[in-house]
Design a protein around this motif. Structure first.
Motif, PDB file in Angstrom:
ATOM      1  N   ILE A 180      -2.971  11.505   0.655  1.00 33.97           N
ATOM      2  CA  ILE A 180      -3.904  10.379   0.823  1.00 33.97           C
ATOM      3  C   ILE A 180      -3.513   9.561   2.043  1.00 33.97           C
ATOM      4  CG2 ILE A 180      -4.804   8.262  -0.213  1.00 33.97           C
ATOM      5  CD1 ILE A 180      -4.277   9.545  -2.962  1.00 33.97           C
ATOM      6  N   CYS A 181      -2.238   9.299   2.183  1.00 35.13           N
ATOM      7  CA  CYS A 181      -1.732   8.484   3.285  1.00 35.13           C
ATOM      8  C   CYS A 181      -2.055   9.108   4.632  1.00 35.13           C
ATOM      9  CB  CYS A 181      -0.229   8.286   3.132  1.00 35.13           C
ATOM     10  SG  CYS A 181       0.608   7.620   4.596  1.00 35.13           S
ATOM     11  N   ARG A 182      -1.804  10.407   4.777  1.00 43.54           N
ATOM     12  CA  ARG A 182      -1.891  11.037   6.080  1.00 43.54           C
ATOM     13  C   ARG A 182      -3.326  11.144   6.596  1.00 43.54           C
ATOM     14  NH1 ARG A 182       0.423  16.984   4.884  1.00 43.54           N
ATOM     15  NH2 ARG A 182       0.116  17.205   7.125  1.00 43.54           N
ATOM     16  N   ARG A 186      -2.627   4.220   9.267  1.00 40.28           N
ATOM     17  CA  ARG A 186      -2.751   2.772   9.511  1.00 40.28           C
ATOM     18  C   ARG A 186      -3.465   2.078   8.356  1.00 40.28           C
ATOM     19  NH1 ARG A 186      -3.977   1.898  16.003  1.00 40.28           N
ATOM     20  NH2 ARG A 186      -2.055   2.907  16.750  1.00 40.28           N
ATOM     21  N   LEU A 187      -4.561   2.702   7.880  1.00 41.13           N
ATOM     22  CA  LEU A 187      -5.268   2.114   6.739  1.00 41.13           C
ATOM     23  C   LEU A 187      -4.372   2.092   5.499  1.00 41.13           C
ATOM     24  CD1 LEU A 187      -9.003   3.304   6.681  1.00 41.13           C
ATOM     25  CD2 LEU A 187      -8.101   1.000   6.981  1.00 41.13           C
ATOM     26  N   LYS A 227      -3.688 -10.517   6.488  1.00 42.78           N
ATOM     27  CA  LYS A 227      -5.075 -10.109   6.286  1.00 42.78           C
ATOM     28  C   LYS A 227      -5.184  -9.261   5.023  1.00 42.78           C
ATOM     29  CE  LYS A 227      -8.907  -7.603   8.446  1.00 42.78           C
ATOM     30  NZ  LYS A 227      -9.349  -6.814   9.622  1.00 42.78           N
ATOM     31  N   TYR A 228      -6.122  -9.609   4.181  1.00 41.58           N
ATOM     32  CA  TYR A 228      -6.363  -8.836   2.962  1.00 41.58           C
ATOM     33  C   TYR A 228      -7.103  -7.548   3.329  1.00 41.58           C
ATOM     34  CZ  TYR A 228      -8.019  -7.587  -1.719  1.00 41.58           C
ATOM     35  OH  TYR A 228      -8.274  -6.933  -2.900  1.00 41.58           O
ATOM     36  N   VAL A 229      -6.497  -6.426   3.005  1.00 37.58           N
ATOM     37  CA  VAL A 229      -7.120  -5.121   3.249  1.00 37.58           C
ATOM     38  C   VAL A 229      -7.118  -4.356   1.934  1.00 37.58           C
ATOM     39  CG1 VAL A 229      -7.035  -2.958   4.528  1.00 37.58           C
ATOM     40  CG2 VAL A 229      -6.312  -5.097   5.633  1.00 37.58           C
ATOM     41  N   GLY A 230      -8.280  -4.173   1.362  1.00 39.80           N
ATOM     42  CA  GLY A 230      -8.400  -3.407   0.122  1.00 39.80           C
ATOM     43  C   GLY A 230      -9.386  -2.271   0.316  1.00 39.80           C
ATOM     44  N   ILE A 231      -8.906  -1.058   0.324  1.00 36.99           N
ATOM     45  CA  ILE A 231      -9.740   0.111   0.620  1.00 36.99           C
ATOM     46  C   ILE A 231     -10.138   0.772  -0.690  1.00 36.99           C
ATOM     47  CG2 ILE A 231      -9.932   2.235   1.946  1.00 36.99           C
ATOM     48  CD1 ILE A 231      -9.393  -0.284   3.617  1.00 36.99           C
ATOM     49  N   ALA A 232     -11.421   0.666  -1.030  1.00 33.72           N
ATOM     50  CA  ALA A 232     -11.900   1.217  -2.301  1.00 33.72           C
ATOM     51  C   ALA A 232     -11.639   2.715  -2.388  1.00 33.72           C
ATOM     52  CB  ALA A 232     -13.391   0.915  -2.469  1.00 33.72           C
ATOM     53  N   SER A 333      15.472   7.820  10.482  1.00 28.67           N
ATOM     54  CA  SER A 333      14.626   6.630  10.452  1.00 28.67           C
ATOM     55  C   SER A 333      13.176   7.099  10.394  1.00 28.67           C
ATOM     56  CB  SER A 333      14.857   5.777  11.702  1.00 28.67           C
ATOM     57  OG  SER A 333      14.015   4.642  11.704  1.00 28.67           O
ATOM     58  N   CYS A 334      12.415   6.590   9.424  1.00 30.80           N
ATOM     59  CA  CYS A 334      11.019   6.996   9.236  1.00 30.80           C
ATOM     60  C   CYS A 334      10.093   5.845   9.615  1.00 30.80           C
ATOM     61  CB  CYS A 334      10.770   7.404   7.788  1.00 30.80           C
ATOM     62  SG  CYS A 334      11.740   8.819   7.238  1.00 30.80           S
ATOM     63  N   LYS A 335       9.172   6.099  10.521  1.00 31.96           N
ATOM     64  CA  LYS A 335       8.249   5.065  10.981  1.00 31.96           C
ATOM     65  C   LYS A 335       6.817   5.559  10.801  1.00 31.96           C
ATOM     66  CE  LYS A 335      11.582   2.478  11.729  1.00 31.96           C
ATOM     67  NZ  LYS A 335      11.814   1.469  10.673  1.00 31.96           N
ATOM     68  N   ASN A 336       6.131   4.934   9.842  1.00 30.47           N
ATOM     69  CA  ASN A 336       4.767   5.338   9.498  1.00 30.47           C
ATOM     70  C   ASN A 336       3.740   4.430  10.153  1.00 30.47           C
ATOM     71  OD1 ASN A 336       2.919   7.008   8.183  1.00 30.47           O
ATOM     72  ND2 ASN A 336       2.782   5.682   6.406  1.00 30.47           N
ATOM     73  N   GLY A 337       4.137   3.797  11.265  1.00 28.83           N
ATOM     74  CA  GLY A 337       3.237   2.889  11.965  1.00 28.83           C
ATOM     75  C   GLY A 337       3.877   2.437  13.265  1.00 28.83           C
TER      76      GLY A 337
END
Length: 412
Positions: A180-182, A186-187, A227-232, A333-337
């Motif tokens: 789901i993440c990949r 960013r989202l 910022k509120y970010v809610g992804i349905a 080191s893991c950087k997802n952004g």
């Protein structure tokens, strides 16, 4: 059997003889009794924890006094039969002195070196013989302890090493969340960051059930500069796969996390990438079907110099993923952004301290190629520090991801 070790800043070299050969005793030779005494105490504790009865003693001698070194080594050889000099570490004059002793006591003493890449001994006296040895896989905890540090595991500490349980069910959950993440890292980060902020805002850290008024959350987070970010779409996918349940997304948003570990993944941005890396590394096998990396941990919090007396200021760092291959530590080191070069300096500093020349340093990222001009600077710094880049992992198919992670221990 007595193994004579020469003190080296790559501290694994000082204790390798005890771990691989289990002799009756180790005599540690170096310049500076206080340093040697502290090392002896550390090593003796590690041996006891691994049920190794080798006794460690130490003798101090001026590293610039060749005749003094020769005299000391001669005393040891005369007093102990079956002596072996380990030439893996130590400064030049110590090794020159060994040559003199080998000539004087030809046939009575032996020399060897350790090959840490494959946990074997190399004969250094041309007699074709080395002492009996075994393969020894050093744990992450032992590796940290060898260099004087300690893994923080107490939940009462401000930050500590979370005890992840990689059971079969959770491994499946990691796979699903990573997929789901990949799709859009960013989202995912923004959404997960919002869930974490909401749980903190409404004091929901200690419960799996979440319920809040959306408008109130949007306003409260805005006042905190968030910022509120809610992804349905993400929420419904999570529910579809059983990672949350009882989902309601109206004026009131409510749901229940599957369990505590899933909650950790869904409230901390970047957590799922660390777990995806660790899960894959744990699954990789060598040619004999044994785990290639015998110890893999996520979020290793290291106290650099933990003493019995609590210090006002402590040096503490967290490594996203750490693994061991035999005696070789891999720091990841893991950087997802987004990230900057400061992350490289942190990784390099910890890896150099807790692995010295044997450490492998790796940066796993999803956004490096999207950082514009900054990416060129980061790549240059990584090359300078010997940090390997594994970029765009969100675009890798599983077998490619595994292939890259398989090679981390043998490449810079």
């Amino acid at each position: 059997m007595t193994i004579i070790e020469f003190f080296d800043k790559a501290l694994i070299e000082n204790i390798a003889g005890a771990l691989l050969c289990e002799p009756q005793q180790i005599i540690l030779i170096g310049d500076g009794g206080k340093q040697l005494g502290r090392a002896r105490s550390l090593y003796q504790n590690i041996l006891a924890r691994n049920n190794i009865t080798t006794e460690i003693s130490y003798k101090s001698v001026n590293r610039n006094n060749l005749q003094g070194i020769i005299s000391l080594l001669e005393q040891i050889v005369v007093a102990h039969e079956d002596c072996i000099f380990d030439l893996t570490g130590g400064e030049e004059l110590y090794l020159v002195a060994v040559g003199t002793i080998m000539e004087r006591y030809k046939g009575r003493v032996q020399c060897h070196r350790f090959n840490f890449k494959n946990n074997t001994l190399n004969d250094c006296d041309a007699d074709g013989n080395v002492c009996n040895s075994k393969s020894f896989d050093i744990s992450i905890e032992d590796n940290i302890n060898i260099y004087g540090g300690e893994i923080v595991t107490d939940p009462q500490e401000e930050i500590y090493t979370y005890p992840w349980d990689f059971n079969e069910d959770f491994q499946h959950d990691i796979e699903v969340m990573w997929e789901i993440c990949r799709k859009d890292t960013r989202l995912w980060n923004a959404h997960v960051g919002t869930l974490g902020a909401v749980c903190e805002l409404f004091e929901l850290q200690d419960t799996l059930s979440v319920s809040f008024e959306k408008d109130l959350a949007v306003l409260a987070l805005k006042q905190k500069g968030i910022k509120y970010v809610g992804i349905a779409r993400i929420m419904y996918e999570l529910q579809k796969h059983g990672l949350i349940h009882s989902l309601v997304m109206q004026d009131t948003v409510s749901f229940v996390f599957k369990n505590e570990q899933v909650k950790q993944c869904l409230t901390i941005a970047g957590q799922i990438l660390e777990l995806a890396v660790a899960k894959t590394m744990r699954s990789i096998q060598d040619k004999n079907g044994a785990p290639l990396y015998h110890d893999v941990r996520v979020g290793v919090v290291i106290d650099w110099d933990r003493s019995e007396e609590e210090e006002e200021y402590r040096t503490i760092n967290e490594i996203d993923v750490m693994a061991m291959k035999g005696s070789i530590p891999i720091f990841i080191s893991c950087k997802n952004g987004n990230f900057d070069a400061n992350e490289l300096y942190k990784l390099n500093t910890v890896a150099e301290h807790f692995g010295n020349k044997y450490s492998k340093k790796v940066l796993v990222s999803t956004e490096l190629d999207k950082l514009g001009e900054k990416s060129d600077y980061i790549r240059a710094r990584m090359e300078d520090m010997g940090i390997r880049s594994v970029a765009n992992v969100d675009e890798m198919v599983d077998h490619e991801f595994e292939r890259v992670l398989r090679s981390l221990w043998c490449n810079s």
